[in-house]
Design a protein around this motif. Structure first.
Motif, PDB file in Angstrom:
ATOM      1  N   LEU A  78      -1.905   9.084  19.718  1.00  0.00           N
ATOM      2  CA  LEU A  78      -1.114  10.305  19.626  1.00  0.00           C
ATOM      3  C   LEU A  78      -0.726  10.560  18.173  1.00  0.00           C
ATOM      4  N   PRO A 113       3.828   3.561  29.651  1.00  0.00           N
ATOM      5  CA  PRO A 113       3.338   4.948  29.559  1.00  0.00           C
ATOM      6  C   PRO A 113       3.145   5.632  30.907  1.00  0.00           C
ATOM      7  N   ALA A 170       9.378  15.164  28.397  1.00  0.00           N
ATOM      8  CA  ALA A 170       9.084  13.789  28.796  1.00  0.00           C
ATOM      9  C   ALA A 170      10.208  13.268  29.680  1.00  0.00           C
ATOM     10  N   LEU A 186      -2.213  10.852  28.472  1.00  0.00           N
ATOM     11  CA  LEU A 186      -2.402  11.298  27.092  1.00  0.00           C
ATOM     12  C   LEU A 186      -3.144  10.246  26.276  1.00  0.00           C
ATOM     13  N   SER A 212       1.075  11.861  32.826  1.00  0.00           N
ATOM     14  CA  SER A 212       1.932  10.867  32.186  1.00  0.00           C
ATOM     15  C   SER A 212       1.483  10.620  30.753  1.00  0.00           C
ATOM     16  N   VAL A 213       2.274   9.847  30.027  1.00  0.00           N
ATOM     17  CA  VAL A 213       1.878   9.437  28.678  1.00  0.00           C
ATOM     18  C   VAL A 213       0.609   8.597  28.744  1.00  0.00           C
ATOM     19  N   ASP A 214       0.452   7.855  29.817  1.00  0.00           N
ATOM     20  CA  ASP A 214      -0.773   7.082  29.995  1.00  0.00           C
ATOM     21  C   ASP A 214      -2.000   7.992  30.021  1.00  0.00           C
ATOM     22  N   LYS A 233       3.774  14.010  17.982  1.00  0.00           N
ATOM     23  CA  LYS A 233       3.841  13.907  19.435  1.00  0.00           C
ATOM     24  C   LYS A 233       4.612  12.657  19.846  1.00  0.00           C
ATOM     25  N   ILE A 234       4.365  11.557  19.147  1.00  0.00           N
ATOM     26  CA  ILE A 234       5.107  10.319  19.422  1.00  0.00           C
ATOM     27  C   ILE A 234       6.603  10.554  19.260  1.00  0.00           C
ATOM     28  N   MET A 267       5.177  13.934  32.098  1.00  0.00           N
ATOM     29  CA  MET A 267       5.233  15.088  31.204  1.00  0.00           C
ATOM     30  C   MET A 267       5.199  16.381  32.013  1.00  0.00           C
ATOM     31  N   ILE A 283       8.169  12.589  22.130  1.00  0.00           N
ATOM     32  CA  ILE A 283       8.349  11.824  23.371  1.00  0.00           C
ATOM     33  C   ILE A 283       9.518  10.854  23.243  1.00  0.00           C
ATOM     34  N   MET A 298       1.037   3.987  21.537  1.00  0.00           N
ATOM     35  CA  MET A 298       0.841   5.396  21.201  1.00  0.00           C
ATOM     36  C   MET A 298       0.309   5.556  19.781  1.00  0.00           C
TER      37      MET A 298
END
Length: 720
Positions: A108, A139, A150, A102, A98-100, A112-113, A144, A116, A208
């Protein structure tokens, strides 16, 4: 069979391989669908939640909602079923986490931000076009794939707009979600539209870009309060590499008023693209960084043994800086940290700072008028004074404003105010108390030992927070405070005759004492900053509390005579110091200390009140909070933090042993208080959107929920 026992088993045609996630209401496994020989993510409802229809309904509702949403960036559901009565959902497996996940590696990159946000923004707008509000965008709910794709997941608490009469709305109180990401209107229980999810997306964007969330606090309740009242820190003050254009997008997404935010996620994504790829096209309306008065940044002296003599001149030396509490290596026990006595004249200097800040008053009035709240897990109405950008409280109580009702004393003596007269109509509940078992201890054994008592707590009633008295024997609840202000965090005196609490009835939060027999209220502190989380000394002669002395969110610890008088500084190190509690022998004090902007830095500190030496008891990268002494004074009880929840644990006085967990239930436990005989603990646990009150033995056994009431921070009233 528990969810931990499922690995290696087959559940409804799915061979469970390993566990990949644990949420508030379900466990997610990597599994192989034997019929199609494909890997899936299998979300399973633990059996201990199956006793509650709410969780089953949420499971079913997630399937119903996601089945209506067909978008390339929304995780699809393959299957739904039950095996041996245990519900499960089979979803597409996302191998990249997940984004979490990452964010655990740091902030980030802007690119990358953008990638997403550009993917999930259209998916969010699509859901809104189908009248679906997510209500828990964060997040960990953005998954991902290996190609950088995403996807939005977890529609378990989503709501279909206008479906309240169709069986979709599970909670009648309307406040659900994760406090760190919920919008101000969501925290207040107001009607929501898609712009609430836009705010949550803005919180994600903030995190992020900066590596942290905008608001951090001891409790979910406190975080939700800050969502309503506090201005977020400027992103560039946390990460100077953020461009002015990107900061402008983040700030707009986090506007308190939905009308001032981006109206769609796609609109946010478009401005984000411009900010990152063509930053010169967005006008910089924010300063590079706030200019902070150097006097407010100066570290204050750390310990004062007795009241300091005010300075008679202006040439007193400035206090020597004191190093902040530092975290020892994990393999070491706590260690003494040197402190310094303040120079002559420091007392008058502190009082001048406390009396300054008049500009915050009118800001508090405006913000206070905007707040009428109902809280997640019982949330909000909060601190009018904290709306100022100079005051960002770390553990605020709810707020409803009442100005000019109390006389402001010209001297340090306390002011007595008559409280409202309780009438027969104040008795809100008339049925005897039912205490429901959580564990397997025989009820007869529990009931033979437990003596029903009276308790006080604060709770949300009639669109505001007040303090209530509840009699377990009769089942009657009566209000102890009943005006237009917000009153919270009650604590009964050792002799059971008086009650401490904090209230904003004069515009900012001060400490008050109520005589429980006459209901007369005495204002103990009076200033223009936030005073909070007060506690009694064992002999009832002194009150200790934390105060936002400089108005910068960092709290110092003071004491004041219970009969009124001048406050005395006990501890200050330029950090956030809160929840002070005195040992039964009166020789030591414990409290939480750390960075006001980073809850994971908060550790438990024990202080020798005769020497001023401090000892750090915890050393980790998670939040530790709400410490107090056990009745025998031999251990510290506190709330450790992990996996988004708060447990109840104890630790030895030197921090040399591993903590012992007393209770770690399904909710967010805090607000612990011992009975006078030391045999029982009472506490509250925030489960979903309700804060239930529990009682258990001091060793953590015999856990019982008190049926018929809900509230925060319960405290015993001993029968005498």
């Amino acid at each position: 069979m528990t969810t931990d026992d499922l690995i290696g088993k087959t559940l409804g045609g799915y061979e469970i391989l390993d566990r990949i996630g644990q949420g508030g209401m379900a466990t997610v496994y990597r599994a192989r669908q034997t019929s199609m020989n494909r890997i899936v993510a299998l979300k399973v409802l633990p059996r201990h939640f199956m006793r509650d229809d709410t969780y089953i309904q949420r499971f079913e509702r997630e399937v119903k909602i996601v089945s209506q949403l067909e978008h390339r960036n929304i995780v699809p559901v393959h299957d739904y079923g039950q095996y041996d009565g245990q519900p499960y959902i089979a979803m597409r497996y996302m191998p990249a986490g997940s984004v979490d996940d990452l964010l655990k590696q740091g902030v980030l990159s802007p690119e990358k931000i953008l990638s997403i946000i550009q993917q999930i923004a259209p998916a969010l707008d699509y859901a809104h076009s189908k009248n679906v509000l997510h209500r828990d965008l964060k997040p960990s709910n953005i998954l991902m794939d290996d190609d950088g794709g995403a996807y939005i997941t977890d529609f378990g608490i989503a709501r279909i707009v206008g479906s309240e009469g169709q069986g979709y709305t599970i909670t009648t109180q309307g406040v659900v979600g994760t406090p760190s990401y919920m919008s101000p209107e969501q925290a207040q229980g107001k009607d929501l539209d898609g712009r609430s999810d836009i705010y949550s997306l803005g919180v994600m964007l903030f995190e992020m870009a900066t590596g942290r969330r905008p608001f951090q606090n001891d409790t979910p309740y406190g975080i939700a309060v800050m969502q309503v009242t506090a201005a977020p820190p400027l992103p560039r003050s946390l990460n100077p590499n953020i461009s002015a254009a990107l900061e402008q997008v983040i700030i707009k997404a986090l506007k308190k008023n939905p009308d001032d935010r981006y109206q769609t996620a796609t609109e946010l994504a478009q401005d984000l693209e411009t900010a990152i790829l063509h930053p010169d096209k967005l006008h910089d309306t924010q300063p590079r960084a706030l200019q902070i008065n150097p006097a407010l940044q100066q570290t204050q002296p750390a310990f004062i043994e007795k009241k300091t003599t005010p300075s008679s001149g202006t040439g007193a030396p400035s206090p020597a800086p004191v190093p902040a509490v530092r975290t020892p290596p994990p393999s070491y026990a706590g260690r003494p940290i040197s402190q310094h006595l303040p120079p002559p004249g420091f007392r008058s200097r502190v009082r001048n700072i406390r009396r300054s800040n008049p500009g915050n008053w009118w800001i508090g009035i405006i913000v206070g008028g905007l707040i009428g709240c109902a809280l997640l897990m019982g949330i909000v109405l909060a601190l009018a004074m904290l709306a100022s950008t100079l005051i960002s409280s770390d553990d605020p109580p709810p707020t409803a404003q009442r100005g000019g009702q109390l006389a402001t004393p010209a001297s340090a003596t306390s002011t007595v105010i008559s409280s409202s007269i309780l009438t027969a109509q104040a008795a809100a509940r008339v049925s005897p108390t039912q205490i429901m078992p959580i564990d397997v201890e025989p009820s007869a054994t529990f009931e033979a030992d437990f003596v029903p008592s009276q308790i006080v707590y604060f709770a949300y009633r009639n669109d505001k927070y007040d303090i209530y008295l509840y009699d377990m024997l009769t089942g009657v609840e009566v209000p102890l405070t009943d005006d237009d202000s917000s009153s919270s965090y009650p604590m009964v005196s050792p002799d059971g005759t008086k009650m401490l609490f904090q209230s904003n009835r004069d515009g900012d939060f001060d400490i008050y004492i109520m005589d429980l027999a006459s209901r007369e209220v005495t204002q103990l502190t009076d200033n223009t900053v936030s005073d909070r989380t007060a506690a009694w000394s064992p002999d009832g002669q002194w009150i200790v509390y934390s105060s936002d002395t400089r108005g910068d969110g960092n709290h110092d610890i003071y004491r004041i005579p219970a009969i009124g008088g001048e406050p005395e500084l006990i501890f200050s190190n330029g950090q956030r110091n809160g929840h002070p509690r005195i040992s039964p022998d009166g020789r030591s004090m414990v409290f939480t200390s750390g960075d006001s902007n980073n809850a994971s830095s908060w550790e438990i500190i024990r202080m020798d009140l005769s020497t001023g030496e401090t000892l750090q008891l915890t050393a980790n990268d998670t939040r530790d909070a709400s410490p107090s002494f056990t009745p025998d004074g031999q251990r510290i009880i506190y709330n450790p933090y992990g996996d988004g929840l708060s447990a109840i644990a104890t630790i030895d006085l030197n921090g040399s042993e591993s903590p012992q967990i007393l209770y770690d239930g399904e909710g967010y436990e805090w607000g612990m208080n011992y009975s006078a005989d030391g045999k029982w603990l009472i506490f509250n646990s925030e489960i979903e959107d309700v804060s239930y009150i529990f009682v258990m033995r001091a060793d953590g056994t015999g856990v019982r929920k008190i049926e018929g009431i809900d509230g925060f921070y319960p405290s015993w009233v001993q029968r005498r």
